[in-house]
Motif scaffolding. Structure first.
Motif, PDB file in Angstrom:
ATOM      1  N   GLN A  68      60.892  39.444  22.079  1.00 40.31           N
ATOM      2  CA  GLN A  68      60.581  38.047  21.811  1.00 40.31           C
ATOM      3  C   GLN A  68      61.792  37.397  21.167  1.00 40.31           C
ATOM      4  OE1 GLN A  68      57.642  39.022  18.996  1.00 40.31           O
ATOM      5  NE2 GLN A  68      55.979  39.271  20.469  1.00 40.31           N
ATOM      6  N   GLY A  69      62.134  36.212  21.608  1.00 43.53           N
ATOM      7  CA  GLY A  69      63.289  35.534  21.046  1.00 43.53           C
ATOM      8  C   GLY A  69      63.109  34.040  21.000  1.00 43.53           C
ATOM      9  N   GLN A  70      63.843  33.401  20.099  1.00 46.33           N
ATOM     10  CA  GLN A  70      63.769  31.946  19.988  1.00 46.33           C
ATOM     11  C   GLN A  70      65.040  31.407  19.356  1.00 46.33           C
ATOM     12  OE1 GLN A  70      61.307  30.179  16.930  1.00 46.33           O
ATOM     13  NE2 GLN A  70      60.660  28.560  18.314  1.00 46.33           N
ATOM     14  N   GLN A  88      68.178  36.342  24.250  1.00 41.01           N
ATOM     15  CA  GLN A  88      67.013  35.476  24.054  1.00 41.01           C
ATOM     16  C   GLN A  88      67.038  34.735  22.731  1.00 41.01           C
ATOM     17  OE1 GLN A  88      64.363  39.072  25.457  1.00 41.01           O
ATOM     18  NE2 GLN A  88      63.058  37.269  25.336  1.00 41.01           N
ATOM     19  N   GLY A  89      68.031  34.957  21.914  1.00 45.86           N
ATOM     20  CA  GLY A  89      68.077  34.332  20.596  1.00 45.86           C
ATOM     21  C   GLY A  89      68.511  35.289  19.528  1.00 45.86           C
ATOM     22  N   TYR A  90      68.841  36.526  19.909  1.00 50.31           N
ATOM     23  CA  TYR A  90      69.229  37.523  18.927  1.00 50.31           C
ATOM     24  C   TYR A  90      70.610  37.237  18.350  1.00 50.31           C
ATOM     25  CZ  TYR A  90      65.623  40.030  21.563  1.00 50.31           C
ATOM     26  OH  TYR A  90      64.475  40.386  22.201  1.00 50.31           O
ATOM     27  N   SER A  91      71.502  36.687  19.154  1.00 46.99           N
ATOM     28  CA  SER A  91      72.881  36.504  18.729  1.00 46.99           C
ATOM     29  C   SER A  91      73.420  35.197  19.289  1.00 46.99           C
ATOM     30  CB  SER A  91      73.764  37.665  19.207  1.00 46.99           C
ATOM     31  OG  SER A  91      75.121  37.413  18.943  1.00 46.99           O
ATOM     32  N   SER A  92      74.273  34.544  18.490  1.00 51.27           N
ATOM     33  CA  SER A  92      74.896  33.302  18.943  1.00 51.27           C
ATOM     34  C   SER A  92      76.409  33.424  19.012  1.00 51.27           C
ATOM     35  CB  SER A  92      74.535  32.151  17.994  1.00 51.27           C
ATOM     36  OG  SER A  92      75.061  32.407  16.705  1.00 51.27           O
ATOM     37  N   ALA A  93      76.935  34.598  18.695  1.00 52.42           N
ATOM     38  CA  ALA A  93      78.388  34.756  18.570  1.00 52.42           C
ATOM     39  C   ALA A  93      78.994  35.406  19.794  1.00 52.42           C
ATOM     40  CB  ALA A  93      78.716  35.570  17.322  1.00 52.42           C
ATOM     41  N   GLY A  94      78.625  34.935  20.964  1.00 56.66           N
ATOM     42  CA  GLY A  94      79.131  35.539  22.178  1.00 56.66           C
ATOM     43  C   GLY A  94      80.642  35.408  22.308  1.00 56.66           C
ATOM     44  N   GLY A  95      81.329  36.522  22.500  1.00 59.96           N
ATOM     45  CA  GLY A  95      82.760  36.498  22.729  1.00 59.96           C
ATOM     46  C   GLY A  95      83.618  36.586  21.482  1.00 59.96           C
ATOM     47  N   ARG A  96      83.066  36.407  20.279  1.00 58.31           N
ATOM     48  CA  ARG A  96      83.868  36.450  19.062  1.00 58.31           C
ATOM     49  C   ARG A  96      84.288  37.888  18.767  1.00 58.31           C
ATOM     50  NH1 ARG A  96      83.151  37.565  13.594  1.00 58.31           N
ATOM     51  NH2 ARG A  96      84.460  36.341  12.189  1.00 58.31           N
ATOM     52  N   GLN A  97      85.548  38.067  18.398  1.00 53.65           N
ATOM     53  CA  GLN A  97      86.044  39.392  18.075  1.00 53.65           C
ATOM     54  C   GLN A  97      87.170  39.289  17.061  1.00 53.65           C
ATOM     55  OE1 GLN A  97      87.914  41.909  21.180  1.00 53.65           O
ATOM     56  NE2 GLN A  97      86.390  43.422  20.565  1.00 53.65           N
ATOM     57  N   THR A  98      87.088  40.125  16.018  1.00 52.72           N
ATOM     58  CA  THR A  98      88.110  40.171  14.988  1.00 52.72           C
ATOM     59  C   THR A  98      88.935  41.447  15.141  1.00 52.72           C
ATOM     60  OG1 THR A  98      86.654  41.334  13.434  1.00 52.72           O
ATOM     61  CG2 THR A  98      86.590  38.916  13.413  1.00 52.72           C
ATOM     62  N   GLY A 142      75.435  24.877   7.997  1.00 47.55           N
ATOM     63  CA  GLY A 142      75.730  23.463   8.186  1.00 47.55           C
ATOM     64  C   GLY A 142      75.186  22.849   9.452  1.00 47.55           C
ATOM     65  N   THR A 143      74.558  23.660  10.316  1.00 40.37           N
ATOM     66  CA  THR A 143      74.017  23.119  11.558  1.00 40.37           C
ATOM     67  C   THR A 143      72.938  24.051  12.081  1.00 40.37           C
ATOM     68  OG1 THR A 143      74.538  22.495  13.844  1.00 40.37           O
ATOM     69  CG2 THR A 143      75.816  24.277  12.887  1.00 40.37           C
ATOM     70  N   GLY A 144      72.028  23.487  12.870  1.00 43.53           N
ATOM     71  CA  GLY A 144      71.007  24.318  13.502  1.00 43.53           C
ATOM     72  C   GLY A 144      71.466  24.909  14.821  1.00 43.53           C
ATOM     73  N   GLN A 145      72.611  24.461  15.322  1.00 46.37           N
ATOM     74  CA  GLN A 145      73.121  24.978  16.578  1.00 46.37           C
ATOM     75  C   GLN A 145      73.485  26.454  16.420  1.00 46.37           C
ATOM     76  OE1 GLN A 145      76.636  23.071  18.067  1.00 46.37           O
ATOM     77  NE2 GLN A 145      76.853  24.485  19.788  1.00 46.37           N
ATOM     78  N   GLY A 146      72.864  27.279  17.219  1.00 46.01           N
ATOM     79  CA  GLY A 146      73.133  28.709  17.161  1.00 46.01           C
ATOM     80  C   GLY A 146      72.123  29.497  16.360  1.00 46.01           C
ATOM     81  N   ASP A 147      71.262  28.841  15.572  1.00 43.25           N
ATOM     82  CA  ASP A 147      70.240  29.565  14.823  1.00 43.25           C
ATOM     83  C   ASP A 147      69.255  30.223  15.783  1.00 43.25           C
ATOM     84  OD1 ASP A 147      71.471  28.602  12.629  1.00 43.25           O
ATOM     85  OD2 ASP A 147      69.814  27.378  11.889  1.00 43.25           O
ATOM     86  N   GLY A 148      68.934  31.463  15.535  1.00 49.72           N
ATOM     87  CA  GLY A 148      67.999  32.160  16.409  1.00 49.72           C
ATOM     88  C   GLY A 148      67.395  33.355  15.721  1.00 49.72           C
ATOM     89  N   SER A 203      72.782  27.987  21.988  1.00 47.19           N
ATOM     90  CA  SER A 203      71.517  27.510  21.417  1.00 47.19           C
ATOM     91  C   SER A 203      70.376  27.573  22.417  1.00 47.19           C
ATOM     92  CB  SER A 203      71.678  26.074  20.914  1.00 47.19           C
ATOM     93  OG  SER A 203      72.686  25.997  19.936  1.00 47.19           O
ATOM     94  N   SER A 204      70.537  28.353  23.476  1.00 49.40           N
ATOM     95  CA  SER A 204      69.473  28.502  24.473  1.00 49.40           C
ATOM     96  C   SER A 204      69.659  29.861  25.141  1.00 49.40           C
ATOM     97  CB  SER A 204      69.543  27.375  25.511  1.00 49.40           C
ATOM     98  OG  SER A 204      70.830  27.313  26.098  1.00 49.40           O
ATOM     99  N   PRO A 205      68.616  30.400  25.762  1.00 43.96           N
ATOM    100  CA  PRO A 205      68.740  31.707  26.419  1.00 43.96           C
ATOM    101  C   PRO A 205      69.902  31.723  27.406  1.00 43.96           C
ATOM    102  CG  PRO A 205      66.436  31.050  26.314  1.00 43.96           C
ATOM    103  CD  PRO A 205      67.239  29.861  25.845  1.00 43.96           C
TER     104      PRO A 205
END
Length: 527
Positions: free
Chosen positions: A241-243, A341-351, A208-214, A396-398
């Motif tokens: 390499q990351g984006q 560098q773009g590998y993951s956007s889920a920093g801090g999430r834990q189940t 639903g959004t581009g925020q966090g895509d990497g 959404s950024s390094p």
């Protein structure tokens, strides 16, 4: 190693079908590939291995909440506005699949949840949940391929409304899918050296959004000298390499040589140094030196200590882990700093699954066997595997990620006590930032969790848990917190069915504060 990905305009990247639209097909494909490579579902397993296990299941849950709208009904840290009671019905068909043979080791859990609302104008929606990991030995002792995929709910902003249940509040929630594949090739140069070549391809998409895509790729070629002495030399070429979507590419190339020294069977020491070129901090590449060292100590099967420290121009990195297991108590401490560098956007999430998967590392070192161990434990104790302990945020950024965590479990004959304390710092890196990191250069997240479970009878159990999470930026109003308390009772209904009843109280503070109480009843039937 030369850079192969230029810092081109990200809009030039060809459009592809979003991963979340193909998620059910991804889960089915992983299962089919596993079954095709391994034994048939009815074939008996070989000695010393675990044959294929495919288990469809259906979960139906009914939740009554006294406050469905936890976002937008109130303002201020101390004001709790009018509540909106509602009934939430969730139907979740899914399956689990696992195989552990000589050439293939796979574990897959997938479910698709349909969520509907009664006495509310909230829109119905679908949610995917996936946890898959596997290793296939294509050519024995030469070519191995590892693959991982996951899907789950993630807080979009650290400063938005936090919730303990994605079915109750979805305004600040996003569905995140991450997938990676890592082929590894091993070879020899006669009796002189061992050769290791590895490629890691990773991708993250947010529904639903581009925020966090990497997306990211890392390649590595390493040569290790052979011999019978305590000292070994190695040389390594690597490239990362990351984006993130909408951001420039970032690249890190390094050439390293080092020395491994093993003075004793319990100890391994490493020193390394070399050159590194990166364009993470600036728009142009800069070259500098890199060096560091590591130490590993494994005195017995119950204790393990690993430490590593490396100097880089974009910021030093390190990792430290200490694990120890006694007869009834086990604990684990980790401290790490790394570059995202773009590998993951889920920093801090834990189940809950993430928490116990880490806590039980010393009890079951094998990753795939540990998946079954944790899955069975959570089901027996009535704890939801996808229950969120720490909310995280989308980046959404390094960024530079510093994570610290201490966990302890006390296992009795009929009771279990678990404690977890965690801290995550996400820091802005480079000249451009979006999302939360555009508002503040650093975000600190803290998580505290304690849970207890007790078997009342061989088929029923009682569980209690208390969780607190808080997010803090450097701005005056950049603060949110969530406290949740849960009690649950579960009972096994035959060999393939179980039912659960639960009570929950949640209280959140921040720009939009709220309190919420709910009652949950659910039943899961395996086929």
């Amino acid at each position: 190693m030369a850079t192969v990905m230029s810092r081109a305009n990200p809009e030039a990247v060809p459009a592809v079908t979003p991963l979340h639209l193909r998620l059910p097909l991804v889960a089915a494909l992983l299962t089919c590939v596993s079954a095709a490579h391994g034994q048939s579902l009815s074939e008996a397993p070989a000695s010393g291995s675990s044959g294929p296990r495919f288990r469809p299941q259906l979960t139906v849950a009914q939740v009554w909440t006294d406050n469905l709208r936890t976002d937008g009904s109130s303002l201020g840290t101390a004001y709790y506005g009018p509540k909106d009671a509602a009934l939430v019905t969730t139907v979740s068909p899914g399956f689990s699949y696992s195989i552990n043979s000589s050439g293939l080791r796979t574990s897959i859990d997938y479910s698709l949840s349909a969520i509907g609302y009664v006495k509310s104008n909230a829109s119905s929606r679908l949610q995917n949940s996936l946890s898959a990991r596997g290793t296939i030995e294509v050519v024995p002792q030469i070519l191995t391929v590892e693959a991982n995929a996951s899907a789950g709910q993630q807080a979009a902003s650290a400063f938005g409304t936090q919730s303990a249940d994605a079915g109750i509040s979805a305004a600040n929630r996003r569905e995140v899918l991450s997938a990676s594949i890592s082929p590894t090739l091993r070879s020899r140069l006669g009796d002189m050296a061992d050769v290791l070549m590895r490629v890691d391809e990773q991708r993250t998409e947010v529904r639903g959004t581009g925020q966090g895509d990497g997306r990211g790729r890392s390649t590595m070629v390493r040569l290790d000298s052979r011999g019978s002495g305590a000292m070994r030399f190695f040389a390594m070429l690597s490239q990362r390499q990351g984006q993130f979507q909408g951001a420039l590419n970032s690249n890190v190339d390094s050439q390293t040589v080092g020395l491994n020294y093993r003075p004793d069977i319990d100890w391994t020491l490493t020193l390394n140094g070399g050159r590194e070129k990166s364009d993470v901090l600036t728009a142009t590449s800069a070259t500098g030196s890199t060096w560091g060292g590591s130490a590993n100590w494994v005195p017995d099967v119950r204790t393990q200590v690993n430490a590593d420290w490396q100097k880089h121009a974009y910021g030093n990195t390190h990792s430290l882990s200490v694990e120890h297991r006694m007869r009834l108590v086990s604990f684990r401490f980790t401290d790490s700093a790394s570059l995202n560098q773009g590998y993951s956007s889920a920093g801090g999430r834990q189940t809950n699954f993430d928490l116990y998967y880490q806590l039980f590392a010393s009890r079951e070192p094998d990753p795939l066997k540990r998946v079954d161990y944790v899955r069975n434990y959570l089901q027996a104790m009535g704890l939801p595997a996808d229950g969120v302990v720490g909310g995280g945020l989308l980046t959404s950024s390094p960024n530079r990620l510093r994570q610290q965590q201490f966990g302890m479990t006390l296992l009795g004959v009929r009771s279990t006590l678990s404690v977890m304390v965690g801290r995550t710092q996400t820091q802005r890196v480079g000249p451009v930032a979006t999302g939360d990191l555009a508002l503040t250069p650093e975000i600190a997240q803290r998580t505290y969790s304690i849970s207890a479970a007790h078997k009342l009878t061989p088929t029923s159990s009682l569980s209690l848990s208390a969780n607190r999470s808080s997010n803090q930026g450097q701005g005056v109003s950049q603060f949110t917190s969530l406290d949740s308390y849960m009690a649950g009772w579960s009972i096994q209904l035959g060999s393939r069915a179980n039912a659960q009843l639960g009570l929950r109280h949640s209280r959140s503070q921040g720009v939009q504060g709220y309190s919420e109480n709910s009652v949950t009843a659910s039943m899961t039937q395996q086929f």
